[in-house]
Design a protein around this motif. Structure first.
Motif, PDB file in Angstrom:
ATOM      1  N   ALA A   1     -30.486 -35.263  25.863  1.00 53.37           N
ATOM      2  CA  ALA A   1     -30.094 -35.762  27.182  1.00 53.37           C
ATOM      3  C   ALA A   1     -28.579 -35.738  27.342  1.00 53.37           C
ATOM      4  CB  ALA A   1     -30.624 -37.181  27.387  1.00 53.37           C
ATOM      5  N   ALA A   2     -27.843 -36.079  26.279  1.00 52.27           N
ATOM      6  CA  ALA A   2     -26.383 -36.056  26.348  1.00 52.27           C
ATOM      7  C   ALA A   2     -25.872 -34.631  26.556  1.00 52.27           C
ATOM      8  CB  ALA A   2     -25.794 -36.648  25.073  1.00 52.27           C
ATOM      9  N   VAL A   3     -26.504 -33.676  25.908  1.00 49.49           N
ATOM     10  CA  VAL A   3     -26.112 -32.272  26.065  1.00 49.49           C
ATOM     11  C   VAL A   3     -26.320 -31.816  27.501  1.00 49.49           C
ATOM     12  CG1 VAL A   3     -26.746 -29.902  25.449  1.00 49.49           C
ATOM     13  CG2 VAL A   3     -26.440 -31.611  23.657  1.00 49.49           C
ATOM     14  N   GLU A   4     -27.431 -32.165  28.094  1.00 52.78           N
ATOM     15  CA  GLU A   4     -27.704 -31.736  29.473  1.00 52.78           C
ATOM     16  C   GLU A   4     -26.703 -32.341  30.455  1.00 52.78           C
ATOM     17  OE1 GLU A   4     -29.807 -29.309  30.155  1.00 52.78           O
ATOM     18  OE2 GLU A   4     -30.174 -29.275  27.990  1.00 52.78           O
ATOM     19  N   ARG A   5     -26.313 -33.580  30.230  1.00 46.24           N
ATOM     20  CA  ARG A   5     -25.310 -34.198  31.107  1.00 46.24           C
ATOM     21  C   ARG A   5     -23.970 -33.468  30.984  1.00 46.24           C
ATOM     22  NH1 ARG A   5     -27.744 -39.008  29.077  1.00 46.24           N
ATOM     23  NH2 ARG A   5     -26.049 -39.271  27.574  1.00 46.24           N
ATOM     24  N   CYS A   6     -23.615 -33.123  29.763  1.00 50.38           N
ATOM     25  CA  CYS A   6     -22.359 -32.413  29.530  1.00 50.38           C
ATOM     26  C   CYS A   6     -22.385 -31.038  30.191  1.00 50.38           C
ATOM     27  CB  CYS A   6     -22.110 -32.283  28.033  1.00 50.38           C
ATOM     28  SG  CYS A   6     -20.565 -31.456  27.619  1.00 50.38           S
ATOM     29  N   LEU A   7     -23.485 -30.317  30.065  1.00 51.73           N
ATOM     30  CA  LEU A   7     -23.603 -28.993  30.679  1.00 51.73           C
ATOM     31  C   LEU A   7     -23.449 -29.073  32.192  1.00 51.73           C
ATOM     32  CD1 LEU A   7     -26.576 -27.617  28.553  1.00 51.73           C
ATOM     33  CD2 LEU A   7     -24.216 -26.781  28.502  1.00 51.73           C
ATOM     34  N   ALA A   8     -24.001 -30.106  32.787  1.00 47.67           N
ATOM     35  CA  ALA A   8     -23.886 -30.271  34.242  1.00 47.67           C
ATOM     36  C   ALA A   8     -22.436 -30.505  34.648  1.00 47.67           C
ATOM     37  CB  ALA A   8     -24.770 -31.431  34.698  1.00 47.67           C
ATOM     38  N   ARG A   9     -21.693 -31.296  33.858  1.00 47.73           N
ATOM     39  CA  ARG A   9     -20.298 -31.578  34.191  1.00 47.73           C
ATOM     40  C   ARG A   9     -19.440 -30.317  34.143  1.00 47.73           C
ATOM     41  NH1 ARG A   9     -21.175 -36.203  30.831  1.00 47.73           N
ATOM     42  NH2 ARG A   9     -20.153 -35.151  29.073  1.00 47.73           N
ATOM     43  N   LEU A  10     -19.721 -29.428  33.192  1.00 50.07           N
ATOM     44  CA  LEU A  10     -18.877 -28.254  33.007  1.00 50.07           C
ATOM     45  C   LEU A  10     -19.177 -27.119  33.982  1.00 50.07           C
ATOM     46  CD1 LEU A  10     -18.424 -27.970  29.138  1.00 50.07           C
ATOM     47  CD2 LEU A  10     -16.848 -28.859  30.846  1.00 50.07           C
ATOM     48  N   GLN A  11     -20.102 -27.314  34.883  1.00 49.87           N
ATOM     49  CA  GLN A  11     -20.390 -26.280  35.873  1.00 49.87           C
ATOM     50  C   GLN A  11     -19.571 -26.458  37.151  1.00 49.87           C
ATOM     51  OE1 GLN A  11     -24.423 -24.741  36.247  1.00 49.87           O
ATOM     52  NE2 GLN A  11     -25.096 -26.050  34.574  1.00 49.87           N
ATOM     53  N   SER A  12     -18.632 -27.382  37.139  1.00 51.49           N
ATOM     54  CA  SER A  12     -17.736 -27.558  38.272  1.00 51.49           C
ATOM     55  C   SER A  12     -16.894 -26.295  38.471  1.00 51.49           C
ATOM     56  CB  SER A  12     -16.821 -28.756  38.033  1.00 51.49           C
ATOM     57  OG  SER A  12     -15.780 -28.793  38.981  1.00 51.49           O
ATOM     58  N   PRO A  13     -16.655 -25.867  39.720  1.00 47.25           N
ATOM     59  CA  PRO A  13     -15.922 -24.623  39.971  1.00 47.25           C
ATOM     60  C   PRO A  13     -14.509 -24.581  39.391  1.00 47.25           C
ATOM     61  CG  PRO A  13     -17.051 -25.349  41.955  1.00 47.25           C
ATOM     62  CD  PRO A  13     -17.188 -26.455  40.961  1.00 47.25           C
ATOM     63  N   ALA A  14     -13.866 -25.741  39.237  1.00 46.36           N
ATOM     64  CA  ALA A  14     -12.477 -25.748  38.755  1.00 46.36           C
ATOM     65  C   ALA A  14     -12.359 -25.705  37.244  1.00 46.36           C
ATOM     66  CB  ALA A  14     -11.763 -26.998  39.278  1.00 46.36           C
TER      67      ALA A  14
ATOM     68  N   VAL B   1     -13.195 -23.419  34.936  1.00 43.50           N
ATOM     69  CA  VAL B   1     -12.739 -22.173  34.306  1.00 43.50           C
ATOM     70  C   VAL B   1     -11.226 -22.034  34.406  1.00 43.50           C
ATOM     71  CG1 VAL B   1     -12.804 -19.656  34.444  1.00 43.50           C
ATOM     72  CG2 VAL B   1     -14.927 -20.968  34.580  1.00 43.50           C
ATOM     73  N   ALA B   2     -10.663 -22.281  35.591  1.00 42.88           N
ATOM     74  CA  ALA B   2      -9.214 -22.157  35.759  1.00 42.88           C
ATOM     75  C   ALA B   2      -8.471 -23.143  34.866  1.00 42.88           C
ATOM     76  CB  ALA B   2      -8.829 -22.372  37.213  1.00 42.88           C
ATOM     77  N   ASN B   3      -8.989 -24.348  34.755  1.00 40.98           N
ATOM     78  CA  ASN B   3      -8.304 -25.356  33.945  1.00 40.98           C
ATOM     79  C   ASN B   3      -8.436 -25.094  32.457  1.00 40.98           C
ATOM     80  OD1 ASN B   3      -7.001 -27.652  35.546  1.00 40.98           O
ATOM     81  ND2 ASN B   3      -8.906 -27.314  36.657  1.00 40.98           N
ATOM     82  N   ARG B   4      -9.582 -24.589  32.022  1.00 37.26           N
ATOM     83  CA  ARG B   4      -9.703 -24.267  30.599  1.00 37.26           C
ATOM     84  C   ARG B   4      -8.770 -23.106  30.241  1.00 37.26           C
ATOM     85  NH1 ARG B   4     -12.641 -20.255  28.212  1.00 37.26           N
ATOM     86  NH2 ARG B   4     -13.422 -21.601  26.550  1.00 37.26           N
ATOM     87  N   ARG B   5      -8.591 -22.173  31.183  1.00 36.38           N
ATOM     88  CA  ARG B   5      -7.663 -21.066  30.936  1.00 36.38           C
ATOM     89  C   ARG B   5      -6.244 -21.598  30.742  1.00 36.38           C
ATOM     90  NH1 ARG B   5      -8.825 -17.518  35.042  1.00 36.38           N
ATOM     91  NH2 ARG B   5     -10.139 -16.324  33.635  1.00 36.38           N
ATOM     92  N   MET B   6      -5.832 -22.538  31.567  1.00 41.83           N
ATOM     93  CA  MET B   6      -4.492 -23.089  31.445  1.00 41.83           C
ATOM     94  C   MET B   6      -4.339 -23.917  30.166  1.00 41.83           C
ATOM     95  SD  MET B   6      -3.233 -21.583  33.906  1.00 41.83           S
ATOM     96  CE  MET B   6      -1.584 -22.175  33.544  1.00 41.83           C
ATOM     97  N   LEU B   7      -5.400 -24.615  29.766  1.00 41.03           N
ATOM     98  CA  LEU B   7      -5.358 -25.358  28.514  1.00 41.03           C
ATOM     99  C   LEU B   7      -5.185 -24.411  27.323  1.00 41.03           C
ATOM    100  CD1 LEU B   7      -8.187 -27.953  29.213  1.00 41.03           C
ATOM    101  CD2 LEU B   7      -5.788 -28.504  28.749  1.00 41.03           C
ATOM    102  N   THR B   8      -5.878 -23.282  27.360  1.00 42.24           N
ATOM    103  CA  THR B   8      -5.762 -22.302  26.276  1.00 42.24           C
ATOM    104  C   THR B   8      -4.360 -21.725  26.217  1.00 42.24           C
ATOM    105  OG1 THR B   8      -8.112 -21.739  26.471  1.00 42.24           O
ATOM    106  CG2 THR B   8      -6.698 -20.151  25.340  1.00 42.24           C
ATOM    107  N   VAL B   9      -3.779 -21.429  27.389  1.00 39.80           N
ATOM    108  CA  VAL B   9      -2.408 -20.918  27.435  1.00 39.80           C
ATOM    109  C   VAL B   9      -1.443 -21.914  26.782  1.00 39.80           C
ATOM    110  CG1 VAL B   9      -0.488 -20.389  28.980  1.00 39.80           C
ATOM    111  CG2 VAL B   9      -2.751 -19.436  29.443  1.00 39.80           C
ATOM    112  N   ALA B  10      -1.663 -23.183  27.047  1.00 44.63           N
ATOM    113  CA  ALA B  10      -0.775 -24.211  26.497  1.00 44.63           C
ATOM    114  C   ALA B  10      -0.985 -24.419  24.996  1.00 44.63           C
ATOM    115  CB  ALA B  10      -1.001 -25.528  27.236  1.00 44.63           C
TER     116      ALA B  10
END
Length: 461
Positions: free
Chosen positions: A390-403, A405-414
């Motif tokens: 159940a915890a995994v499914e909640r996490c998967l739902a949170r990470l499907q937000s449109p923003a 991908v862009a934010n993870r890209r910037m985190l990786t750059v940093a």
């Protein structure tokens, strides 16, 4: 001639600052190529006059080591002077994107004596690690110089971020059905989630060349399928008596395969880091028409840890956006025990856990239990085993937000630039090759194999 780093090559410079006098290896590439081939032949002749590696006396071992050391010093000198010229010839002026194995095979043909041929490696592969000559060390020299170059290194990195031919071949069917059984990894797409399940129940998901190939294919498919918005990696249900009916994440490198000579430097250790793990972090190279706004196609990733994440399993967690673990799970990087370098963990763990904890984990083998406070530096959320789904499914739902991908890209750059990664991998290529053929690794792998015949491929530390 410039060196692999872009400036004048420093050749054999001692602490006092005086460089070795120039030799033919430092001159024009055609002359250097011939000189290298002749030096390699002399080394081969010296080794051929001796018994095989496993039958040599101490004196014969010293003679073999001296011959190989002399040849390897010349290979280093050759690559220090000509790395970019060699790479340009092999890739037609960087117009072809050769993967690691293809590049090494091309180098063996075009530059005799630089790296071992495919036939020589095949002959070595059937021998136990202790009976090998160590020709992969020459590959380590080659790749260390290519990756160190600010010209050739990024081009090779780009080649390794491209989808594999196997993935491109399987993509139409996966897009249509949402399912792929790759052997050691299965892949299912449900509600925008690509669910990758490691299913090597014969060895507790311990990795070998086969699993690296299957994992890279699965990661490619998930990244290339437009219907996938987030990826999940989890271990499957095991059949081993101690874990029957329970999921296990990963037992790390397959020690039985290592002892038997089945773990390769290029197809496993380098491909793993430059291939699927780096794709988890940065994605796959994007189609030509879309690169103006993003060079890669990337997606967020979640890892769910059941049981344990040992060695390579723990290394994987360092590139995931979210890590969830069962409360009774643990993580460890027993690199000192195994005697090898734990992939890119030395680069990434310090940023997440700090230098003190990183040294405890890597140098002393400290085990981190998901329930202890220090685990918060490596695990985002813990749950009781029966509540983890159940915890995994909640996490998967949170990470499907449109923003996301862009934010993870910037985190990786940093957090980790490609230049930092290349600098690390250049050193890793040679140091890991040397570790593979060190006496302590060969001895330890043999002991682990003898002690753990009931658990194929891996002990539990």
């Amino acid at each position: 001639m410039n060196g692999a780093g872009g400036g004048p090559a420093v050749r054999g410079e001692p602490p006092g600052g005086r460089a070795d006098p120039p030799t033919v290896l430092d001159q024009d590439l055609p002359l250097a190529r011939k000189a290298l081939a002749e030096a390699a032949r002399r080394c081969d002749d010296a080794l051929a006059a001796l018994p095989g590696p496993g039958q040599r006396s101490p004196r014969q071992r010293a003679a073999a080591d001296a011959a190989k050391d002399a040849a390897r010093a010349l290979r280093c000198r050759f690559m220090d002077a000509h790395a970019d010229a060699v790479y340009d010839e092999l890739t037609d002026g960087r117009t072809r994107h050769l993967r690691l194995v293809e590049l090494a095979e091309s180098a063996a043909t075009a530059f005799p004596g630089l790296v071992p041929t495919a036939d020589r490696l095949a002959a070595e592969r059937v021998r136990p690690q202790a009976a090998k000559e160590g020709h992969e060390i020459d590959q380590g020299i080659f790749f260390s110089r290519v990756l160190r170059s600010p010209v050739s290194g990024p081009h090779l990195l780009d080649a390794m971020l491209r989808p594999t031919p196997r993935a491109l071949r399987l993509l139409p069917e996966f897009v249509l059905t949402g399912e792929a059984d790759l052997g050691s990894v299965t892949l299912q797409r449900t509600d925008g989630v690509a669910r990758l399940t490691m299913c090597r129940d014969d060895c507790l998901n311990a990795e070998d060349d086969r699993q690296v190939d299957d994992m890279e294919t699965a990661v490619d498919l998930a990244l290339l399928d437009p219907a996938v918005r987030v990826g999940l990696l989890r271990g499957g249900v095991m059949t081993h008596p101690r874990h029957r009916g329970r999921r296990v994440f990963s037992a790390g490198i397959n020690l039985k395969a290592l002892h038997g000579g089945g773990i390769s430097l290029v197809a496993f250790l380098l491909r793993r880091e430059l291939g699927y793990i780096h794709k988890l972090l940065r994605g796959v190279v994007a189609p030509e028409g879309t690169r103006w706004h993003a060079p890669t196609t990337e997606k967020p990733w979640v890892a769910a840890v059941d049981g344990f994440a040992i060695g390579g399993g723990a290394q994987l967690l360092l590139v995931f956006d979210q890590v969830l673990a069962a409360a009774d799970a643990y993580l460890s990087l027993p690199a000192a025990d195994e005697g090898i370098v734990p992939g890119a963990a030395n680069l990434r763990l310090t940023r997440r856990a700090g230098p003190r904890l990183s040294r405890q984990v890597i140098l002393t083998g400290r085990r981190i239990r998901a329930s202890e406070p220090d685990a918060r530096l490596l695990v985002d959320e813990t749950a009781e085993p029966e509540e983890l789904d159940a915890a995994v499914e909640r996490c998967l739902a949170r990470l499907q937000s449109p923003a996301v991908v862009a934010n993870r890209r910037m985190l990786t750059v940093a957090e980790e630039t490609p230049e930092e990664f290349l600098r690390y991998m250049a050193e890793f290529s040679l140091q890991q090759a040397l570790r593979l053929y060190s006496d302590d690794v060969i001895s330890k792998a043999g002991r682990f194999h003898a002690k753990n015949k009931t658990v194929p491929g891996r002990r539990e530390d």
